[in-house]
Design an enzyme around this catalytic site. Structure first.
Site, PDB file in Angstrom:
ATOM      1  N   ASN A  16       0.747  -1.388  -0.120  1.00  0.00           N
ATOM      2  CA  ASN A  16      -0.346  -0.324  -0.070  1.00  0.00           C
ATOM      3  C   ASN A  16       0.855   1.274  -0.290  1.00  0.00           C
ATOM      4  O   ASN A  16       0.487   2.299  -0.577  1.00  0.00           O
ATOM      5  CB  ASN A  16      -0.966  -0.524   1.058  1.00  0.00           C
ATOM      6  CG  ASN A  16      -2.078  -0.481   1.092  1.00  0.00           C
ATOM      7  OD1 ASN A  16      -2.924  -0.394   0.255  1.00  0.00           O
ATOM      8  ND2 ASN A  16      -2.462  -2.092   1.673  1.00  0.00           N
ATOM      9  N   HIS A 107      -8.498  -0.656   5.616  1.00  0.00           N
ATOM     10  CA  HIS A 107      -8.594  -2.153   5.912  1.00  0.00           C
ATOM     11  C   HIS A 107      -9.139  -3.238   4.824  1.00  0.00           C
ATOM     12  O   HIS A 107     -10.390  -2.721   4.131  1.00  0.00           O
ATOM     13  CB  HIS A 107      -9.601  -1.644   7.200  1.00  0.00           C
ATOM     14  CG  HIS A 107     -10.192  -2.851   8.375  1.00  0.00           C
ATOM     15  ND1 HIS A 107      -9.545  -3.115   8.866  1.00  0.00           N
ATOM     16  CD2 HIS A 107     -10.740  -3.921   7.199  1.00  0.00           C
ATOM     17  CE1 HIS A 107      -9.470  -4.702   9.597  1.00  0.00           C
ATOM     18  NE2 HIS A 107     -10.882  -5.332   8.095  1.00  0.00           N
ATOM     19  N   ASP A 148     -10.851   0.804  13.542  1.00  0.00           N
ATOM     20  CA  ASP A 148     -11.213   0.387  12.273  1.00  0.00           C
ATOM     21  C   ASP A 148     -12.730   1.284  13.079  1.00  0.00           C
ATOM     22  O   ASP A 148     -13.731   1.075  11.666  1.00  0.00           O
ATOM     23  CB  ASP A 148     -11.705  -0.528  12.017  1.00  0.00           C
ATOM     24  CG  ASP A 148     -10.674  -1.613  11.571  1.00  0.00           C
ATOM     25  OD1 ASP A 148      -9.990  -1.069  11.441  1.00  0.00           O
ATOM     26  OD2 ASP A 148     -10.477  -2.750  11.927  1.00  0.00           O
TER      27      ASP A 148
HETATM   28  C1  GAR Z   1      -3.327  -4.230   3.868  1.00  0.00           C
HETATM   29  O1  GAR Z   1      -3.688  -5.464   2.747  1.00  0.00           O
HETATM   30  C2  GAR Z   1      -3.908  -3.770   4.769  1.00  0.00           C
HETATM   31  O2  GAR Z   1      -5.434  -3.537   4.429  1.00  0.00           O
HETATM   32  C3  GAR Z   1      -3.552  -4.821   5.870  1.00  0.00           C
HETATM   33  O3  GAR Z   1      -2.855  -5.300   5.834  1.00  0.00           O
HETATM   34  C4  GAR Z   1      -2.213  -5.334   4.585  1.00  0.00           C
HETATM   35  C5  GAR Z   1      -0.793  -4.984   5.007  1.00  0.00           C
HETATM   36  O4  GAR Z   1      -0.203  -4.930   3.359  1.00  0.00           O
HETATM   37  N1  GAR Z   1      -4.012  -3.800   7.218  1.00  0.00           N
HETATM   38  C6  GAR Z   1      -5.134  -3.593   8.296  1.00  0.00           C
HETATM   39  O5  GAR Z   1      -5.786  -5.309   8.465  1.00  0.00           O
HETATM   40  C7  GAR Z   1      -5.348  -2.927   9.206  1.00  0.00           C
HETATM   41  N2  GAR Z   1      -6.182  -3.603  10.116  1.00  0.00           N
HETATM   42  P1  GAR Z   1       1.226  -3.960   3.000  1.00  0.00           P
HETATM   43  O6  GAR Z   1       2.390  -4.066   4.068  1.00  0.00           O
HETATM   44  O7  GAR Z   1       1.608  -5.041   1.291  1.00  0.00           O
HETATM   45  O8  GAR Z   1       0.169  -2.672   2.663  1.00  0.00           O
END
Ligand code: GAR
Length: 200
Positions: A16, A107, A148
């Site tokens: 992200n 999220h 959240d």
């Molecule tokens: C993503 O899917 C994000 O939405 C989630 O963790 C992942 C991180 O991926 N976040 C949560 O679950 C927060 N509650 P990334 O490090 O590749 O962005």
């Protein structure tokens, strides 16, 4: 135009964060990522930031004064708003109040489903598959004292396929929703900060 200064808080792979970096100068025009803070040493997100020439810092909970040290970095670097992008630590009310309407989070579900304390990363997708929902998605929302629970900025739905595993579903939700709505939400918040500054 003076761009809004953005800090991104991360814990892991940072896809992200990468979507935000890649959106700069395209979807994300009113803001600029000037600081990336990780609570995990060695997180790949830090490499992504360094590759993009963005200043990085590591702040670990175990070293104590966790939120005070994050807040000091935010303030020293004149950050206008904070993006939680895969940041796997819940912030206290003291911190969220200090930066009210200045923190957003992505999220990987359609809030209010599969969210709140304990719902993070792959677990969210496991629960969605176990429940048998046919549609899931992602949400970008403001962060308040309820995990959240803050005001929703954008949501995008993603179809669940019969042969999905938590991993395939996570990938599709990222590609079709998270990486699209997070930069859009960042631009929306950055733009409103820039405009309110111009009207001062
Ligand atoms: C993503 O899917 C994000 O939405 C989630 O963790 C992942 C991180 O991926 N976040 C949560 O679950 C927060 N509650 P990334 O490090 O590749 O962005």
């Amino acid at each position: 135009m003076l761009k809004a200064k953005i800090a991104v808080l991360v814990s892991g792979g940072g896809t992200n964060l990468q979507a935000l970096i890649d959106a700069q100068g395209k979807v994300l025009n009113s803001g600029e990522i000037t600081l990336v803070i990780s609570n995990k040493e060695g997180a790949f997100a830090l490499t992504r930031a360094a590759n993009a020439g963005i200043k990085t810092a590591v702040v670990k909970k175990a070293d104590g004064n966790f939120e005070e040290r994050i807040a000091a970095l935010i303030d020293e670097n004149n950050i206008d708003f904070i993006i939680l992008a895969g940041f796997m630590s819940i912030l206290t009310e003291k911190f969220t109040n200090r930066y009210a309407n200045r923190i957003i989070n992505v999220h990987p579900s359609l809030i209010p489903s599969f969210c709140g304390e304990g719902y993070y990363g792959l677990r969210v997708h496991k629960e969605a598959l176990a429940y048998g929902v046919k549609v899931t998605g992602a949400t970008v929302h403001f962060v308040n004292e309820i995990p959240d629970g803050g005001e929703i900025i954008f949501q995008k739905a993603v179809e669940i396929l019969d042969d999905d595993t938590p991993e395939t579903l996570q990938k599709r939700v990222m590609e079709q929703a998270e990486w699209i709505i997070l930069p859009l939400a960042a631009e929306k918040v950055a733009n409103s900060i820039v405009r309110s500054r111009e009207n001062d």
